[in-house]
Scaffold this motif. Structure first.
Motif, PDB file in Angstrom:
ATOM      1  N   ASN A  67     -13.533   3.989  -2.284  1.00  0.00           N
ATOM      2  CA  ASN A  67     -14.191   3.785  -1.006  1.00  0.00           C
ATOM      3  C   ASN A  67     -14.760   2.386  -0.813  1.00  0.00           C
ATOM      4  O   ASN A  67     -15.311   2.081   0.236  1.00  0.00           O
ATOM      5  CB  ASN A  67     -15.299   4.823  -0.807  1.00  0.00           C
ATOM      6  CG  ASN A  67     -14.687   6.136  -0.356  1.00  0.00           C
ATOM      7  OD1 ASN A  67     -13.683   6.130   0.342  1.00  0.00           O
ATOM      8  ND2 ASN A  67     -15.270   7.238  -0.768  1.00  0.00           N
ATOM      9  N   SER A  98       1.943   7.728  -5.058  1.00  0.00           N
ATOM     10  CA  SER A  98       1.122   7.458  -3.883  1.00  0.00           C
ATOM     11  C   SER A  98      -0.213   6.874  -4.294  1.00  0.00           C
ATOM     12  O   SER A  98      -0.941   7.469  -5.067  1.00  0.00           O
ATOM     13  CB  SER A  98       0.866   8.747  -3.114  1.00  0.00           C
ATOM     14  OG  SER A  98       2.079   9.335  -2.761  1.00  0.00           O
ATOM     15  N   PRO A  99      -0.534   5.705  -3.776  1.00  0.00           N
ATOM     16  CA  PRO A  99      -1.800   5.113  -4.167  1.00  0.00           C
ATOM     17  C   PRO A  99      -2.965   5.956  -3.663  1.00  0.00           C
ATOM     18  O   PRO A  99      -2.942   6.437  -2.544  1.00  0.00           O
ATOM     19  CB  PRO A  99      -1.779   3.752  -3.483  1.00  0.00           C
ATOM     20  CG  PRO A  99      -0.771   3.853  -2.397  1.00  0.00           C
ATOM     21  CD  PRO A  99       0.210   4.896  -2.819  1.00  0.00           C
ATOM     22  N   GLN A 100      -3.942   6.186  -4.506  1.00  0.00           N
ATOM     23  CA  GLN A 100      -5.140   6.856  -4.027  1.00  0.00           C
ATOM     24  C   GLN A 100      -6.210   5.798  -3.813  1.00  0.00           C
ATOM     25  O   GLN A 100      -6.148   4.723  -4.380  1.00  0.00           O
ATOM     26  CB  GLN A 100      -5.575   7.906  -5.043  1.00  0.00           C
ATOM     27  CG  GLN A 100      -4.547   9.027  -5.091  1.00  0.00           C
ATOM     28  CD  GLN A 100      -4.977  10.145  -5.997  1.00  0.00           C
ATOM     29  OE1 GLN A 100      -5.823   9.972  -6.852  1.00  0.00           O
ATOM     30  NE2 GLN A 100      -4.397  11.301  -5.809  1.00  0.00           N
ATOM     31  N   ARG A 101      -7.178   6.133  -3.009  1.00  0.00           N
ATOM     32  CA  ARG A 101      -8.101   5.109  -2.570  1.00  0.00           C
ATOM     33  C   ARG A 101      -9.507   5.255  -3.117  1.00  0.00           C
ATOM     34  O   ARG A 101     -10.018   6.350  -3.234  1.00  0.00           O
ATOM     35  CB  ARG A 101      -8.210   5.151  -1.033  1.00  0.00           C
ATOM     36  CG  ARG A 101      -6.908   5.015  -0.350  1.00  0.00           C
ATOM     37  CD  ARG A 101      -6.261   3.695  -0.725  1.00  0.00           C
ATOM     38  NE  ARG A 101      -4.853   3.689  -0.404  1.00  0.00           N
ATOM     39  CZ  ARG A 101      -4.375   3.733   0.819  1.00  0.00           C
ATOM     40  NH1 ARG A 101      -5.167   3.794   1.837  1.00  0.00           N
ATOM     41  NH2 ARG A 101      -3.088   3.717   1.035  1.00  0.00           N
ATOM     42  N   ASP A 161     -14.916  -1.327   0.199  1.00  0.00           N
ATOM     43  CA  ASP A 161     -14.183  -1.884   1.333  1.00  0.00           C
ATOM     44  C   ASP A 161     -13.074  -2.833   0.930  1.00  0.00           C
ATOM     45  O   ASP A 161     -11.979  -2.785   1.455  1.00  0.00           O
ATOM     46  CB  ASP A 161     -15.148  -2.591   2.277  1.00  0.00           C
ATOM     47  CG  ASP A 161     -15.234  -1.816   3.570  1.00  0.00           C
ATOM     48  OD1 ASP A 161     -15.801  -2.315   4.514  1.00  0.00           O
ATOM     49  OD2 ASP A 161     -14.682  -0.697   3.608  1.00  0.00           O
ATOM     50  N   LYS A 220       4.408  -0.389   1.706  1.00  0.00           N
ATOM     51  CA  LYS A 220       5.034   0.102   0.484  1.00  0.00           C
ATOM     52  C   LYS A 220       6.469   0.598   0.642  1.00  0.00           C
ATOM     53  O   LYS A 220       7.212   0.631  -0.320  1.00  0.00           O
ATOM     54  CB  LYS A 220       4.167   1.162  -0.189  1.00  0.00           C
ATOM     55  CG  LYS A 220       4.490   2.581   0.195  1.00  0.00           C
ATOM     56  CD  LYS A 220       3.665   3.565  -0.585  1.00  0.00           C
ATOM     57  CE  LYS A 220       4.034   4.956  -0.114  1.00  0.00           C
ATOM     58  NZ  LYS A 220       3.135   5.982  -0.440  1.00  0.00           N
ATOM     59  N   SER A 270      -5.543  -1.943  -0.602  1.00  0.00           N
ATOM     60  CA  SER A 270      -4.590  -0.861  -0.831  1.00  0.00           C
ATOM     61  C   SER A 270      -3.973  -0.408   0.488  1.00  0.00           C
ATOM     62  O   SER A 270      -2.839   0.017   0.526  1.00  0.00           O
ATOM     63  CB  SER A 270      -5.244   0.295  -1.573  1.00  0.00           C
ATOM     64  OG  SER A 270      -6.100   1.009  -0.741  1.00  0.00           O
ATOM     65  N   ARG A 271      -4.722  -0.542   1.585  1.00  0.00           N
ATOM     66  CA  ARG A 271      -4.113  -0.184   2.862  1.00  0.00           C
ATOM     67  C   ARG A 271      -2.972  -1.141   3.184  1.00  0.00           C
ATOM     68  O   ARG A 271      -1.891  -0.716   3.580  1.00  0.00           O
ATOM     69  CB  ARG A 271      -5.138  -0.226   3.997  1.00  0.00           C
ATOM     70  CG  ARG A 271      -4.441  -0.363   5.356  1.00  0.00           C
ATOM     71  CD  ARG A 271      -5.344  -0.164   6.507  1.00  0.00           C
ATOM     72  NE  ARG A 271      -5.880   1.180   6.502  1.00  0.00           N
ATOM     73  CZ  ARG A 271      -6.286   1.784   7.607  1.00  0.00           C
ATOM     74  NH1 ARG A 271      -6.202   1.192   8.767  1.00  0.00           N
ATOM     75  NH2 ARG A 271      -6.781   2.992   7.551  1.00  0.00           N
ATOM     76  N   SER A 295     -10.163  -0.995  -0.569  1.00  0.00           N
ATOM     77  CA  SER A 295      -9.435  -0.146   0.365  1.00  0.00           C
ATOM     78  C   SER A 295      -8.620  -0.982   1.346  1.00  0.00           C
ATOM     79  O   SER A 295      -7.543  -0.584   1.758  1.00  0.00           O
ATOM     80  CB  SER A 295     -10.384   0.792   1.105  1.00  0.00           C
ATOM     81  OG  SER A 295     -11.201   0.071   1.979  1.00  0.00           O
ATOM     82  N   LYS A 352       8.675  -0.848   2.478  1.00  0.00           N
ATOM     83  CA  LYS A 352       9.520  -1.914   2.985  1.00  0.00           C
ATOM     84  C   LYS A 352       9.899  -2.876   1.872  1.00  0.00           C
ATOM     85  O   LYS A 352       9.227  -2.983   0.870  1.00  0.00           O
ATOM     86  CB  LYS A 352       8.787  -2.667   4.099  1.00  0.00           C
ATOM     87  CG  LYS A 352       8.622  -1.792   5.333  1.00  0.00           C
ATOM     88  CD  LYS A 352       7.773  -2.475   6.383  1.00  0.00           C
ATOM     89  CE  LYS A 352       7.555  -1.533   7.566  1.00  0.00           C
ATOM     90  NZ  LYS A 352       6.528  -2.034   8.477  1.00  0.00           N
ATOM     91  N   HIS A 394      -0.273  -0.200   1.168  1.00  0.00           N
ATOM     92  CA  HIS A 394       0.274   1.074   1.575  1.00  0.00           C
ATOM     93  C   HIS A 394       1.235   0.916   2.743  1.00  0.00           C
ATOM     94  O   HIS A 394       2.339   1.435   2.736  1.00  0.00           O
ATOM     95  CB  HIS A 394      -0.834   2.031   1.970  1.00  0.00           C
ATOM     96  CG  HIS A 394      -0.289   3.184   2.722  1.00  0.00           C
ATOM     97  ND1 HIS A 394       0.535   4.104   2.121  1.00  0.00           N
ATOM     98  CD2 HIS A 394      -0.339   3.512   4.030  1.00  0.00           C
ATOM     99  CE1 HIS A 394       0.923   4.964   3.021  1.00  0.00           C
ATOM    100  NE2 HIS A 394       0.419   4.630   4.183  1.00  0.00           N
ATOM    101  N   VAL A 395       0.773   0.188   3.764  1.00  0.00           N
ATOM    102  CA  VAL A 395       1.589   0.047   4.963  1.00  0.00           C
ATOM    103  C   VAL A 395       2.921  -0.610   4.612  1.00  0.00           C
ATOM    104  O   VAL A 395       3.957  -0.288   5.168  1.00  0.00           O
ATOM    105  CB  VAL A 395       0.825  -0.765   6.038  1.00  0.00           C
ATOM    106  CG1 VAL A 395       1.731  -1.107   7.207  1.00  0.00           C
ATOM    107  CG2 VAL A 395      -0.371   0.034   6.529  1.00  0.00           C
TER     108      VAL A 395
END
Lengths: 256, 256
Positions: free
Chosen positions: A11, A6-9, A13, A26, A19-20, A16, A28, A23-24
């Motif tokens: 802060n 799990s990617p950690q974030r 911008d 990931k 990675s978001r 992030s 698919k 993440h969304v």
């Protein structure tokens, strides 16, 4: 063994946002294959490392090599076939659910409509506010079914058509991962202790490299990747130490 | 090795309603623990079975027992610790995302609003139809954040507070599963072949029992449960046969 995926974030911008987005996406598409690869490799390096370290306490490189090879094949085949069967089952499961959802939308549209209202009610959206969305969804059965699959059943569409590729990737990754701790015992056929120390050094380095490569691939922060690699090192060390102790204790107390 | 967990459905209405209810709930609450238990047990029985069968070709029960014990401890510790770390990471990840979502809802409400519109647009719901739902969600920040977590990020709230319980359950399940194929070799210390045949019989029976118990617990149909048990039997047999062949071939060709 998905501990460190799990990617950690951070802060910042820019990072992030990146990675978001990753993440969304990931779960698919080909993210699946990378995930299979990471899980297979991580398991493959940990268990054979611990097993061979445990057997090395017997002082015979031959036993370590044979035990390690048996584990390597047993582990990669059962992981690979397991992942293959899991992917097939998941796909069948999704298709069954999708067919059922289509049936329900066609045969019991009023009940399905109620389910959308119920769904929104959980978030404090009352019938009146939800009405226009329900009407819009009902206008297109295809979209409606997709909405129900995503939000009522929360099932993701299995993206990979070839389940056997998933199995192959995981099995091969396990095998490659497991070769690293095993090869040093081949290199020192007459000195198990040299084999053990080299195996520890090689496994440690590969785990660190693995952690950092993973970080580059999935956009984890460097700090999180380092923490993940260290965690895996600790897991492997504890498992190896216990296996070593058990084999040694049983071997000295038991005359079979 | 999650191949056989997903419940498959029969078409009778009563059973399908039950299994749907169970399905929707299956990733929440203590379902997690049952899942950890099933995965741990399934892996625990397959890999040690194949490994011990492979080592049995050397004809020395002592080696089989030592190799089996080393694998049992190495596997259960690395699986257990791995599951523990995975649960911790997942929880941290969820909390980080939730905190970020709260920040965004507070600091950039207009952008978050746009994200809801985008979300609905994917299902053919236009801005006008979505407007009333967006307004209703914005009325309560708590519900709004929960909606974004569920629908935008599709992250489920980790239900178990104690990650170490998850790790313990998986590790212990692996250990218990792995004892079944190993115990017969203890019982026949001077006849590896008897040990192997008993191990095959015991493992086969346990896998069938396991498949049926699982069916009772999660509401799978009997037919699907039987198919799952047979699949696991095939995976275990292939892995065991290959491990046996490899150990035998290497042992006879190599004089270490």
């Amino acid at each position: 063994m998905d501990a460190t995926f799990s990617p950690q974030r951070s802060n910042t911008d820019e990072e992030s946002t990146l990675s978001r987005a990753k993440h969304v996406e990931k779960h698919k598409g080909y993210g699946y294959l990378m995930r299979d690869c990471i899980i297979g490799f991580a398991d493959g390096i940990t268990v054979p490392f611990a097993l061979t370290a445990g057997l090395s306490s017997l002082g015979q490189s031959k036993l370590v090599v044979l035990g390690g090879l048996a584990e390597l094949f047993a582990g990669s085949i059962s992981m690979g076939l397991g992942a293959w069967l899991a992917a097939v089952t998941e796909k069948q499961h999704y298709e069954l659910e999708e067919a059922r959802e289509w049936r329900e939308v066609r045969e019991k549209p009023t009940e399905e409509e109620e389910e959308i209202f119920d769904l929104f009610a959980e978030y404090g959206v009352d019938r009146q506010a939800a009405r226009s969305v329900v009407t819009a969804l009902k206008a297109n059965e295809d979209q409606w079914v997709r909405f129900m699959m995503d939000f009522e059943l929360k099932l993701e569409k299995p993206a990979i058509k070839t389940a056997c590729v998933e199995g192959l990737v995981m099995g091969v990754s396990y095998f490659i991962g497991g070769l690293f701790p095993l090869v040093p015992y081949f290199a020192f056929p007459h000195n198990t202790l040299h084999g053990l120390f080299t195996s520890i050094a090689v496994t440690g380095m590969v785990l660190l490299l693995f952690g950092f490569t993973k970080a580059r691939l999935i956009g984890t922060s460097w700090k999180a990747a380092f923490a993940g690699a260290i965690q895996m090192l600790i897991v492997g060390s504890v498992a190896a130490a216990v296996a070593y102790g058990i084999v040694r204790a049983v071997d000295s107390n038991r005359n079979l």
